[in-house]
Design an enzyme around this catalytic site. Structure first.
Site, PDB file in Angstrom:
ATOM      1  CB  ILE B  88      -0.663  -0.247   1.470  1.00 51.77           C
ATOM      2  CG1 ILE B  88      -1.834  -1.403   1.423  1.00 51.77           C
ATOM      3  CG2 ILE B  88      -1.289   1.406   1.280  1.00 51.77           C
ATOM      4  CD1 ILE B  88      -2.960  -2.018   2.774  1.00 51.77           C
ATOM      5  N   GLY B  92       8.437   6.198   7.072  1.00 53.45           N
ATOM      6  CA  GLY B  92       9.720   6.299   7.474  1.00 53.45           C
ATOM      7  C   GLY B  92       9.487   5.391   8.607  1.00 53.45           C
ATOM      8  CG  MET B  93       7.056   4.673  11.366  1.00 51.51           C
ATOM      9  SD  MET B  93       5.681   5.497  12.405  1.00 51.51           S
ATOM     10  CE  MET B  93       5.933   6.534  13.418  1.00 51.51           C
ATOM     11  CE  LYS B 113       1.978   2.082   9.530  1.00 47.00           C
ATOM     12  NZ  LYS B 113       1.754   3.254   9.709  1.00 47.00           N
ATOM     13  CG  ASP B 206       2.609  11.065  13.845  1.00 45.20           C
ATOM     14  OD1 ASP B 206       3.100  12.521  14.129  1.00 45.20           O
ATOM     15  OD2 ASP B 206       2.835  10.441  12.984  1.00 45.20           O
TER      16      ASP B 206
END
Lengths: 194, 877
Positions: B88, B92-93, B113, B206
């Protein structure tokens, strides 16, 4: 967010640099560069949304992460941004070289080939030529070269450049106009009309 | 080049200063070396043209960077039960993939993720697992759920999240042209989610639009909750991995300073998101300011208010007409709310997301927000505005009689009078309360510390006549205003004195009896509260007749005066008259239902709705008529389907307003509760909110508080929370009993509901005593009121009889005639299929069975529909 582990070191080094302590810059560069790379990677990957193409935001972030603002004044900041611009230039040139190598080696950077197909300029190659021309400019007008480095590579604003170099904003603008024109003629940009 | 650079530079800079058109001539005329001239010409040409790559920052010219750290290639692989099907995006993570879970029974999509951090340190793995467990506990409809997590064979940690098919909230609002109020509603879903997480002690860290997705059906989902924390489980390791967990554009000053994040940090980011949603931009010029400017702006808190400069695109997308209109919608309260969230010092922001949400809700409902300087006058002005329906009714009534009387005279002297009036009002307010603003602006004057609104009103009342000596028109207006002030403080005697004074003085100025209508309306309202139906009826008839004589085409003298002072909203006069006619008809209907004339009340309410529609009443008034009719149909007779439809229509109408009238909304919601058309939690929280607000506005022991405690008992009972119901009603009863002059209907209704709590608590003797008292009071009134009290009393008696063998025979004996009468009254008033006749019939079945009178039980059983009858199928043993 907890304080960056290197913030104390970077701040100390900046203060030393400002006081003219030998070796401060040499020790400062690796720390800042490592962080800069990390942040730049995120920007280049598009993780920062609309801010992707705003190097000022990138350097700002670097500054907030690495510098303890409570212990620094404008002169320290100036040193920091001047250093950051040098490093940004290095980072971008490194990256452009890598991109070019990949392209020539038939690497996986498909985007470049696609760009070439639709007639978009080969930017990484052009960036390398700017870098070389800038090195030449630095020989006869170091201040103009510095302005270009800070503005073009560092993405800093005229105001911040003026502050860092201790000159007026008007001077920054004048330097930029002439250096840009000169670089354009040197790069043989077709639109420069030579 | 190098040798002659200085020369070239000097010429270039001199010539470049000149206007473009003059440069060539100046250069040609200059006495310089031809080679230098040529160089300068080249540079000038180049500076006029585009310089390609140089015209944007160098970094922009770079192609996307490959993932610098080893990224796991998960495409096509299977992680536990999940098959990875698509990449997708990358951040940065780490990288986000779409995956499907294939189970025998069902297949569903998830997002996986990967976290780009090397978990080669055993402690980090442990910490990662712990954090994952905490996040897994977040179960909220507006938070994308963390479903699972693990570590791939090659040591890459990943988490499995609920797949959200949505777009970022800012883009959603833009592309779907979402209006202001709906944006606030969406944002409240966000607040709800964050509030929930904070209660679980999880901070997001965040929050930004790209982390807030809205699905196609308008449902908000927050992503990456606490992932920032997860990622930063160990600060040093993580940062060297290049994972920065914050986004500068949405970071708080303390985050930028590198300090610890708290719940106040989320409050800040939320306020920034709201800023963007309502203005289409960020208060900070993203990415283009120097750090010095950025931190400076944040530290001094000098962020521009949202109303300063919203984008035309935002105004257009919200459909507010113009940027100016959007500015005026934002100015004041929304500015105050957002800026409070954005204060640089965390401790000066909202103390919690809940407080933030509370204030927004308050705004949406037209109550004063806490973020604004909280003076008594400000609260008071909001209160008056909120009760505009009432104010409008009274004021318009005053206007009615002035038609054709003394208007010409008044108009002739108007110009002169206006100037005098304005300065007089200002002087009055200055003397009374130290204000400089004119009354019309309703701006907050500064009251001394500790000054109370009640004292202010008293002191103003005592000085009206001396201050306005020589200006009788202002004198009338001020008596009128103070009458309303006293009314809002539930001081009817003082209010009556003000209205009397107004009436006696207005006659000579605005024509005979010009202010009588105000007084009639006021007295009719008082009579309704006291349950004095004959008096209420005759007063309201008089008001109705007078209104019918009003000229709907133009405002008259008193009307213009009130519009000028901001006591009546300026607007088409026709709408104003329509509002007035509708309100009066609704008042008539209220009196009829008070007298037990249910059918007539329904008819009058229908007429009110028809008048509202045909005469073009305002949206709140139309909604009120719809709501009342729906309520009546559902509760005292009529078509339940139509009733429910009307209430839902009314709710939509109320909600469509930028500043809905809270009383109107509450009325509709409470009615909907009785039909289960609205969720109990919503009714519950609304009820509690109203109690809190009235506690502050009118005092903890006011009748308004008692009324809302009473209403709140309903949802509590339906929910089965007998403790909450008992607490609310005990308090309501205490307030009502301690009040010197409580409205009869309220006192009795509270008593009926209170007797039920006693019954539920098992205290049958008290329940019988209280229910019996209400019944005896209402016997004289007859009709619906009596039947309602009779049904309650007989039920309480029957239940005591069931439980207590010593009183059983007497209780059953006493209950029977009361219940039979209640049943016959309900049957005469309402259609057989309605709730009330069915309730009395069911009560009679029970009582008959308790008395072993099966023939009677079957007689009433036959009156019940099948669904109800089934519950009685087996006679009690």
């Amino acid at each position: 967010m907890e304080g960056h582990p290197d913030a104390a070191t970077v701040t100390d080094l900046l203060i030393e640099l400002q006081q003219g302590r030998p070796g401060a810059l040499d020790r400062l560069v690796p720390v800042v560069y490592a962080e800069l790379r990390a942040i730049a990677a995120q920007y280049l990957q598009g993780d920062r949304g609309a801010a992707t193409l705003q190097p000022t935001a990138l350097v700002n972030e670097l500054y907030f992460k690495l510098v303890d603002q409570r212990r620094t004044d404008w002169a320290t900041r100036g040193h920091f941004f001047a250093t950051a611009a040098i490093l940004m230039r290095r980072l971008i040139i490194d990256h452009a070289r890598a991109a070019l190598a990949l392209k020539r080696g038939g690497g996986k950077l498909v985007t470049l080939d696609e760009q070439a197909d639709i007639g978009i300029a080969d930017t990484p190659a052009e960036l390398l030529r700017v870098d070389e021309a800038l090195a030449e400019l630095a020989e006869f007008d170091p201040r103009q070269a510095k302005v270009v480095e800070m503005r073009f590579f560092g993405g800093l604003t005229n105001e911040l450049i003026a502050e860092s170099l201790g000159i007026s904003v008007a001077t920054v603008k004048r330097d930029w106009v002439m250096a840009r024109a000169w670089l354009a003629t040197e790069l043989g940009n077709p639109s420069a009309g030579c | 080049m190098k040798a002659r650079w200085a020369e070239i530079k000097a010429v270039f800079e001199t010539v470049f200063e000149l206007p473009t058109t003059d440069r060539a001539r100046a250069l040609a005329g200059a006495e310089i070396d031809p080679w230098v001239r040529g160089q300068v010409e080249r540079l000038l040409a180049a500076s006029d043209a585009g310089a390609g790559v140089l015209d944007q920052p160098a970094i922009a010219g770079l192609p996307p960077l490959g993932d610098s750290s080893p990224s796991p290639k998960l495409l096509g692989r299977t992680l536990g039960p999940y098959r990875v099907v698509r990449e997708i995006g990358r951040g940065g993570m780490g990288t986000v993939y779409e995956a499907v879970r294939t189970d025998p029974e069902f297949e569903h999509r998830v997002a996986i993720k990967t976290l780009r951090l090397g978990l080669d340190v055993p402690e980090l793995v442990t910490q990662f697992r712990q954090e994952r467990q905490i996040l897994g506990a977040l179960q909220h409809p507006n938070i994308a759920a963390l479903l699972d997590g693990g570590v791939t064979e090659d040591g890459v940690p990943y988490i499995v999240l609920e797949y959200v098919d949505g777009v970022p909230i800012d883009r959603y609002c833009e592309t779907n042209r979402i209006g202001l109020r709906s944006r606030l509603d969406l944002f409240r879903q966000v607040l709800d989610a964050v509030q929930y997480a904070h209660r679980q002690l999880i901070i997001h860290r965040d929050i930004k639009p790209s982390n807030i997705l809205v699905t196609g059906d308008g449902h908000v989902k927050l992503l990456d909750f606490g992932i920032a924390r997860l990622i930063r489980a160990d600060g040093r390791e993580m940062t060297q991995q290049g994972t920065s967990a914050i986004t500068p554009a949405y970071a708080s000053p303390e985050q930028l300073r590198g300090e610890r994040a708290t719940t106040a940090t989320d409050v800040y980011s939320l306020a920034l998101v709201l800023y963007r949603l309502l203005t289409g931009k960020s208060p900070l010029n993203e990415g283009l300011v120097t750090p010095v400017e950025l931190l400076g702006a944040l530290a001094t808190g000098r962020l521009p208010a949202p109303s300063t400069d919203p984008t035309p695109a935002a105004a257009a997308a919200m459909g507010v007409g113009s940027t100016e209109r959007l500015k005026s919608l934002l100015a004041g309260e929304l500015d105050a709310v957002i800026l409070k969230g954005l204060r640089p010092e965390p401790e000066r922001r909202y103390s919690s997301v809940e407080a933030f949400a509370d204030d927004l809700l308050r705004y949406l409902k037209g109550f004063p927000v806490s973020a604004r300087p909280d003076t008594a006058w400000y609260r008071f002005s909001k209160f008056v505005r909120r009760r505009r329906g009432m104010v409008v009714g009274l004021v318009a009534a005053a206007v009615a009689l002035t038609v054709g009387t003394g208007v010409a005279v008044w108009q002739a002297s108007r110009a002169a009078a206006e100037a005098r009036r304005a300065s007089k009002i200002a002087t009055f307010l200055q003397q009374m309360i130290g204000a400089t603003a004119p009354l019309a602006s309703l701006e907050a004057p500064r009251l001394g510390p500790g000054a109370k609104l009640a004292e202010w009103v008293d002191s103003a009342a005592g000085r009206i006549d001396s201050v306005t000596a020589g200006d009788p028109e202002i004198n009338v207006v001020l008596h009128h205003l103070l009458g309303l002030a006293y009314q809002s403080q539930e001081r009817p005697a003082e209010a009556a004195a003000q209205f009397d004074a107004m009436a006696s003085r207005a006659g000579p100025i605005f024509g005979p009896g010009s202010a009588d209508l105000v007084v009639w309306s006021f007295r009719a309202a008082q009579a309704i509260e006291a349950g004095n139906w004959p008096l209420a009826d005759s007063l309201s008839r008089r008001v109705e007749r007078s209104i019918a004589e009003m000229d709907p085409t133009r405002p008259d003298a008193y009307g213009r005066l009130l519009i000028q002072f901001g006591m009546v909203e300026a607007g088409p006069w026709r709408r104003f008259v329509a509002d007035l006619a509708t309100s009066t008809l609704l008042q008539r209907a209220l009196i009829m239902s008070g007298r037990g004339e249910v059918a007539a009340a329904v008819a009058a309410t229908r007429r009110a709705l028809a008048v509202a529609e045909s005469a073009g009443a305002s949206v709140p008034t139309r909604a009120q008529a719809m709501g009342r009719l729906g309520f009546l149909l559902l509760n005292v007779g009529g078509d339940r389907v139509e009733g429910t439809r009307l209430l839902q229509q009314a709710l939509r109408a109320v909600d469509s307003l930028p500043n809905p009238d809270v009383a109107a909304r509450a009325e509709v919601i409470q009615a909907l509760v009785s039909t289960r058309s609205v969720s109990i939690p919503e009714a519950d929280s609304l009820g509690r909110e109203l109690v809190r607000i009235y506690e502050r506005a009118t005092g903890p022991n006011s009748l308004a508080v008692a009324y809302h405690l009473f209403l709140g008992g309903g949802p509590a009972r339906i929910r089965g929370d007998t403790l909450a119901q008992r607490t609310a009603l005990t308090r309501a009863r205490r307030i009502v009993e301690a009040h010197p002059n409580p409205p009869t209907a309220l006192r009795q209704n509270v008593a009926i509901e209170y007797s039920r709590t006693k019954w539920l608590a098992g205290d049958m003797d008290s329940a019988v005593a209280i229910a019996g008292q209400v019944y005896r009071e209402r016997v004289g009134q007859g009709g619906f009121s009596m039947a309602e009290a009779g049904q309650n009393f007989s039920s309480v008696l029957r239940i005591r009889g069931e439980r207590n063998s010593t009183t059983r025979a007497a209780d059953y004996r006493a209950a029977l005639p009361i219940l039979l009468e209640a049943d016959s009254v309900m049957r005469s008033l309402l259609p057989a299929e309605h709730f009330w006749p069915q309730l009395t019939a069911a009560s009679l079945v029970r009582l008959a069975r308790d008395r072993n009178d099966e023939p009677m039980a079957s007689r009433f059983l036959a009156l019940l529909p099948d669904s109800a009858r089934r519950r009685f199928d087996r006679p009690k043993p």
